[in-house]
Design an enzyme around this catalytic site. Structure first.
Site, PDB file in Angstrom:
ATOM      1  N   HIS A 177      -1.091   1.057   3.247  1.00  0.00           N
ATOM      2  CA  HIS A 177      -0.808  -0.287   4.196  1.00  0.00           C
ATOM      3  C   HIS A 177       0.128  -1.096   3.877  1.00  0.00           C
ATOM      4  CE1 HIS A 177      -4.351   1.151   6.429  1.00  0.00           C
ATOM      5  NE2 HIS A 177      -5.139   0.550   5.482  1.00  0.00           N
ATOM      6  N   HIS A 224       3.989 -11.619   1.221  1.00  0.00           N
ATOM      7  CA  HIS A 224       2.981 -12.623   1.404  1.00  0.00           C
ATOM      8  C   HIS A 224       2.183 -13.008  -0.050  1.00  0.00           C
ATOM      9  CE1 HIS A 224       2.084 -11.271   5.603  1.00  0.00           C
ATOM     10  NE2 HIS A 224       2.970 -12.288   5.548  1.00  0.00           N
ATOM     11  N   THR A 280      -4.441  -7.982   8.869  1.00  0.00           N
ATOM     12  CA  THR A 280      -5.048  -6.792   8.909  1.00  0.00           C
ATOM     13  C   THR A 280      -6.559  -6.918   9.158  1.00  0.00           C
ATOM     14  OG1 THR A 280      -5.502  -6.924   6.473  1.00  0.00           O
ATOM     15  CG2 THR A 280      -3.307  -5.934   7.243  1.00  0.00           C
TER      16      THR A 280
HETATM   17 ZN   LIG Z   1       0.428  -9.427   4.650  1.00  0.00          ZN
END
Ligand SMILES: [Zn+2]
Length: 249
Positions: free
Chosen positions: A88, A132, A201
């Site tokens: 991901h 992030h 997510t």
């Molecule tokens: Zn993220």
């Protein structure tokens, strides 16, 4: 953002199991298990569909509320010891020690990872890449610092120590030595937006403090393409409604 708390991170992000065992179900960024369907994939993912404080958002300066946000108190140092491709995202896991102090409260840096294109927007603008930096306090409350990247002619040398070793296949990881210092990715000017949001997510859990840096940093086209080619697909959740939330600037 990728994960909800430190100990769940690897299991959650690498598990691709069916609804019938106890692992969280598989999800993707497109098709039948894509963002429009995350909320239907599992009870645990319901917030993805029903939450009112979801991330990412468009940070619209016209609607953002002027607030005297204090300078961010960051103490990082070199602690990135492992780089993981979880299918991901590409994620650098951090040794304990780095921290963000917010409202007099300490959040430890757990990991940082990337999305291409960006998830959050600023005045409707999508950036080619967003980092992030995921922090958790002792009760697993989360705070995420987001850094936008613009495309530059030159490589960003601060990405190279781990960009050059990026694991190319899902579930592959690389040990990082010397340790990586995420402080080198921060923009020189550290003004930021602040709002309450969620994981981007599944399970899309809310109550996450989001701090989005206003000033972007650079990455070259080659660096951005390396990431997108290894991921093989965009890994950004679509923009979510702001609803009643104040966006502070
Ligand atoms: Zn993220």
């Amino acid at each position: 953002m990728k994960t909800w708390f430190a100990t769940g991170i690897l299991l959650l992000s690498t598990g691709c199991a069916s609804v019938h065992d106890n692992k969280p179900p598989h999800w993707t960024y497109e098709g039948a298990e894509g963002p429009e369907h995350w909320g239907e994939l599992a009870d645990a993912y319901k917030a993805c569909a029903t939450g009112k404080n979801q991330s990412p958002v468009n940070l619209d300066n016209q609607h953002a509320v002027a607030a005297k946000l204090p300078p961010l108190q960051l103490a990082y140092g070199a602690g990135g010891y492992e780089e993981l491709n979880n299918g991901h995202t590409i994620q650098v896991n951090y040794q304990p020690g780095g921290s963000l102090t917010l409202d007099g409260h300490r959040y430890g840096l757990k990991q940082f990872h990337f999305h291409a294109p960006s998830e959050n927007q600023i005045d409707g603008k999508t950036y080619p890449l967003e980092a992030h930096l995921v922090h958790a306090d002792q009760d697993n409350n989360l705070a995420v610092i987001a850094i936008m990247f613009t495309e530059s002619a030159q490589d960003n040398p601060n990405l190279e120590p781990f960009w050059s070793q990026m694991p190319t296949h899902p579930d592959e990881k690389t040990a990082l030595m010397p340790l990586v210092d995420v402080a080198k990715l921060l923009p020189a000017k550290r003004d930021y937006y602040r709002f309450s949001g969620s994981l981007t997510t599944p399970p899309c859990s809310e109550g996450v403090v989001w701090l989005v840096m206003k000033q972007p940093v650079n990455a070259s086209k080659t660096q951005i393409e390396k990431f997108t080619q290894i991921m093989g697909h965009p890994n950004n959740r679509p923009i979510q409604p702001v609803n009643a939330r104040p966006l502070l600037k």
